[in-house]
Design a protein around this motif. Structure first.
Motif, PDB file in Angstrom:
ATOM      1  N   THR A   1       0.848  -1.201   0.000  1.00 58.24           N
ATOM      2  CA  THR A   1       0.000   0.000   0.000  1.00 58.24           C
ATOM      3  C   THR A   1       0.879   1.245   0.000  1.00 58.24           C
ATOM      4  OG1 THR A   1      -1.612  -1.249   1.271  1.00 58.24           O
ATOM      5  CG2 THR A   1      -1.888   1.150   1.234  1.00 58.24           C
ATOM      6  N   GLN A   2       1.882   1.244   0.860  1.00 57.04           N
ATOM      7  CA  GLN A   2       2.792   2.404   0.932  1.00 57.04           C
ATOM      8  C   GLN A   2       3.493   2.601  -0.417  1.00 57.04           C
ATOM      9  OE1 GLN A   2       6.582   2.052   2.951  1.00 57.04           O
ATOM     10  NE2 GLN A   2       6.127   3.871   4.184  1.00 57.04           N
ATOM     11  N   ALA A   3       3.939   1.483  -1.014  1.00 53.57           N
ATOM     12  CA  ALA A   3       4.646   1.579  -2.303  1.00 53.57           C
ATOM     13  C   ALA A   3       3.693   2.116  -3.382  1.00 53.57           C
ATOM     14  CB  ALA A   3       5.190   0.213  -2.701  1.00 53.57           C
ATOM     15  N   TYR A   4       2.437   1.654  -3.361  1.00 53.44           N
ATOM     16  CA  TYR A   4       1.453   2.129  -4.349  1.00 53.44           C
ATOM     17  C   TYR A   4       1.233   3.638  -4.185  1.00 53.44           C
ATOM     18  CZ  TYR A   4      -2.852   2.579  -7.012  1.00 53.44           C
ATOM     19  OH  TYR A   4      -3.791   2.973  -7.938  1.00 53.44           O
ATOM     20  N   LEU A   5       1.033   4.058  -2.933  1.00 53.42           N
ATOM     21  CA  LEU A   5       0.762   5.481  -2.666  1.00 53.42           C
ATOM     22  C   LEU A   5       1.955   6.323  -3.121  1.00 53.42           C
ATOM     23  CD1 LEU A   5      -0.766   5.092   0.926  1.00 53.42           C
ATOM     24  CD2 LEU A   5      -2.026   5.773  -1.135  1.00 53.42           C
ATOM     25  N   LEU A   6       3.152   5.861  -2.754  1.00 57.86           N
ATOM     26  CA  LEU A   6       4.372   6.600  -3.106  1.00 57.86           C
ATOM     27  C   LEU A   6       4.525   6.717  -4.617  1.00 57.86           C
ATOM     28  CD1 LEU A   6       7.429   5.549  -0.928  1.00 57.86           C
ATOM     29  CD2 LEU A   6       6.619   7.864  -1.449  1.00 57.86           C
ATOM     30  N   SER A   7       4.282   5.605  -5.308  1.00 62.83           N
ATOM     31  CA  SER A   7       4.488   5.631  -6.751  1.00 62.83           C
ATOM     32  C   SER A   7       3.504   6.617  -7.397  1.00 62.83           C
ATOM     33  CB  SER A   7       4.411   4.215  -7.296  1.00 62.83           C
ATOM     34  OG  SER A   7       3.503   4.115  -8.316  1.00 62.83           O
ATOM     35  N   TYR A   8       2.254   6.665  -6.889  1.00 62.47           N
ATOM     36  CA  TYR A   8       1.304   7.646  -7.447  1.00 62.47           C
ATOM     37  C   TYR A   8       1.746   9.079  -7.107  1.00 62.47           C
ATOM     38  CZ  TYR A   8      -2.659  10.536  -8.366  1.00 62.47           C
ATOM     39  OH  TYR A   8      -3.448  11.563  -8.850  1.00 62.47           O
ATOM     40  N   ILE A   9       2.080   9.317  -5.839  1.00 58.16           N
ATOM     41  CA  ILE A   9       2.384  10.692  -5.402  1.00 58.16           C
ATOM     42  C   ILE A   9       3.658  11.192  -6.096  1.00 58.16           C
ATOM     43  CG2 ILE A   9       2.982  12.109  -3.383  1.00 58.16           C
ATOM     44  CD1 ILE A   9       1.179  10.099  -1.743  1.00 58.16           C
ATOM     45  N   GLU A  10       4.626  10.304  -6.287  1.00 54.67           N
ATOM     46  CA  GLU A  10       5.877  10.713  -6.954  1.00 54.67           C
ATOM     47  C   GLU A  10       5.688  10.950  -8.457  1.00 54.67           C
ATOM     48  OE1 GLU A  10       9.104   8.879  -3.818  1.00 54.67           O
ATOM     49  OE2 GLU A  10       8.592   7.685  -5.584  1.00 54.67           O
ATOM     50  N   SER A  11       4.545  10.457  -8.997  1.00 56.54           N
ATOM     51  CA  SER A  11       4.288  10.714 -10.425  1.00 56.54           C
ATOM     52  C   SER A  11       3.718  12.122 -10.655  1.00 56.54           C
ATOM     53  CB  SER A  11       3.310   9.668 -10.973  1.00 56.54           C
ATOM     54  OG  SER A  11       1.999   9.955 -10.506  1.00 56.54           O
ATOM     55  N   LEU A  12       3.376  12.820  -9.558  1.00 54.64           N
ATOM     56  CA  LEU A  12       2.826  14.182  -9.674  1.00 54.64           C
ATOM     57  C   LEU A  12       3.987  15.177  -9.700  1.00 54.64           C
ATOM     58  CD1 LEU A  12       0.051  13.862  -6.916  1.00 54.64           C
ATOM     59  CD2 LEU A  12      -0.309  13.795  -9.401  1.00 54.64           C
ATOM     60  N   PRO A  13       3.750  16.416 -10.194  1.00 50.20           N
ATOM     61  CA  PRO A  13       4.813  17.425 -10.142  1.00 50.20           C
ATOM     62  C   PRO A  13       5.313  17.604  -8.705  1.00 50.20           C
ATOM     63  CG  PRO A  13       2.947  18.210 -11.439  1.00 50.20           C
ATOM     64  CD  PRO A  13       2.521  16.912 -10.832  1.00 50.20           C
ATOM     65  N   GLN A  14       6.635  17.674  -8.555  1.00 45.34           N
ATOM     66  CA  GLN A  14       7.231  17.609  -7.208  1.00 45.34           C
ATOM     67  C   GLN A  14       7.649  18.976  -6.654  1.00 45.34           C
ATOM     68  OE1 GLN A  14       7.829  14.444  -5.336  1.00 45.34           O
ATOM     69  NE2 GLN A  14       6.131  14.145  -6.774  1.00 45.34           N
ATOM     70  N   GLU A  15       7.509  20.055  -7.473  1.00 40.25           N
ATOM     71  CA  GLU A  15       8.082  21.352  -7.074  1.00 40.25           C
ATOM     72  C   GLU A  15       7.642  21.830  -5.692  1.00 40.25           C
ATOM     73  OE1 GLU A  15       6.272  21.553 -10.484  1.00 40.25           O
ATOM     74  OE2 GLU A  15       8.034  20.269 -10.701  1.00 40.25           O
ATOM     75  N   ARG A  16       6.373  21.631  -5.367  1.00 38.71           N
ATOM     76  CA  ARG A  16       5.847  22.182  -4.114  1.00 38.71           C
ATOM     77  C   ARG A  16       5.645  21.091  -3.067  1.00 38.71           C
ATOM     78  NH1 ARG A  16       4.702  27.134  -5.546  1.00 38.71           N
ATOM     79  NH2 ARG A  16       4.161  27.603  -3.405  1.00 38.71           N
TER      80      ARG A  16
END
Ligand SMILES: CC(=O)N[C@@H](CCC[C@H](N)C(=O)O)C(=O)O
Length: 373
Positions: free
Chosen positions: A24-39
């Motif tokens: 679950t943590q890996a899934y969440l991380l992979s989605y969140i890291e696919s978003l723009p990271q600037e902010r």
């Protein structure tokens, strides 16, 4: 298909128990890291996550929390995206809670607001409790929000409806484990034994007299024994039995009293059945108490500024370790109507996925208002 419904279905397939939420943590991380990271700043905590979205001109931090664990239940929904994990199921809606949180997070990555946002992906809500240790963590000390809120799905309300109240929303809880040990033996020679199945059955009945005879009837308390184990085979008198349950009370005084009475009755069983008993009260959760002003403002916001309906409900005997966060940070929790025939913790729970976009809509509108003031 709405992308957050797709995410919900993918998360639904991989439920994991408290502090084992690795996929679950890996899934969440992979989605969140696919978003723009600037902010964005992401920090892992055990099997959970803290995700901060940095605001344009921050004056405060708004916290939003989701739980991420599943339950030890064999799913019986027959859905095409049923759990792929044996005897584990998202039967308390945490798959909904997570996909809604990702929907809100995505919205504010794309449309930043003035204030900082802290998204908390919390493990182990069903037990042994992730909120309290997360609250004490270094990351929470550094990023502690000024207000915090969360939701829980409510199978009994229609989609498009939310429900909450000011003040007490959920009960105090304590787990309960009782181990009994006596003398087992041959099924045909009961006089040479002290049968722990009989002792356990007696104890289960006696425990319910605490609710009917020791708790003020104008107060409320629940003792549920959800699991009994004991014995080895049909023609051996059992040497051991174990009761597993939970206690719910609306006040901490009642919790103290219920525990005192449990100890007294268990002592009685030890004497009466000539056995040994061990009590373990397991994990305790503090009540969920909604900040009165924030809850009232949210009720008025949904009623006056959205197309959705608000029901002002009564408190419930459910427990939630989000109560620990609310004891330190002003905020509130609310119920989200998901219209399921089967309730929470049921193997056939099947919430209506239309509620996902309802929740994202309400919460992003609310945060946009409070986070730009
Ligand atoms: C919302 C919900 O269903 N929460 C759980 C929390 C469980 C706390 C603990 N493991 C216990 O059983 O006492 C609930 O069962 O209310």
């Amino acid at each position: 298909m709405n992308p957050f419904v797709k995410i919900r279905r993918e998360l639904h397939q991989i439920p994991e128990l408290g502090f084992q939420e690795f996929k679950t943590q890996a899934y969440l991380l992979s989605y969140i890291e696919s978003l723009p990271q600037e902010r964005m700043t992401i920090k892992k905590w055990e099997t959970g996550l803290f995700v901060k979205i940095h605001g344009l001109h921050p004056e405060k931090t708004i916290g939003y929390r989701t739980d991420i664990d599943g339950l030890p239940i064999v799913e019986e929904t027959n859905l095409s995206f049923s759990s792929t994990h044996e005897a584990q199921m998202h039967a308390c809606g945490h798959d909904f809670h997570m996909s809604i949180t990702l929907g809100i997070l995505t919205y504010f990555v794309e449309q930043p607001i003035n204030d900082d946002l802290l998204f908390i992906f919390q493990p182990a809500e069903e037990g042994p409790g992730g909120a309290e240790p997360m609250l004490k963590s270094e990351m929470m000390r550094e990023w502690k929000p000024d207000i915090i809120f969360a939701l829980h799905i409510a199978p009994e309300y229609p989609v498009g409806t939310i429900s909450l109240k000011e003040g007490l929303l959920f009960a105090n809880t304590s787990e309960l484990f009782i181990d009994l040990k006596g003398k087992g033996g041959h099924a045909a020679y009961p006089h040479q034994t002290n049968d722990m199945i009989i002792a356990a059955c007696n104890l289960v009945n006696q425990l319910q007299t605490i609710i009917s005879r020791n708790v003020n009837p104008l107060d409320s308390a629940v003792i549920t024994i959800g699991k009994i184990t004991g014995g080895t085979v049909q023609n051996i008198i059992a040497e051991r039995a174990r009761l597993e349950g939970t206690i719910r009370t609306l006040t901490s005084d009642s919790m103290t009293k219920v525990k005192q009475r449990i100890k007294a009755l268990v002592n009685g069983i030890e004497t009466g059945f000539e056995c040994e008993a061990k009590i373990d009260f397991g994990a305790m959760y503090y009540q969920v108490y909604n900040d009165e002003k924030l809850a009232r403002d949210f009720i008025e916001f949904v009623r006056n500024e959205t197309k959705y309906e608000v029901i002002e409900c009564r408190e419930a005997m459910t427990g939630e370790d989000f109560g620990y966060m609310l004891a330190e940070i002003p905020g509130f929790m609310f119920w989200l109507g998901v219209d399921s025939l089967y309730g929470l913790h049921h193997a056939k729970l099947n919430p209506n996925e239309d509620a996902i976009s309802v929740a994202i809509d309400i919460i992003t509108s609310y945060i946009t208002i409070i986070g730009n003031n």
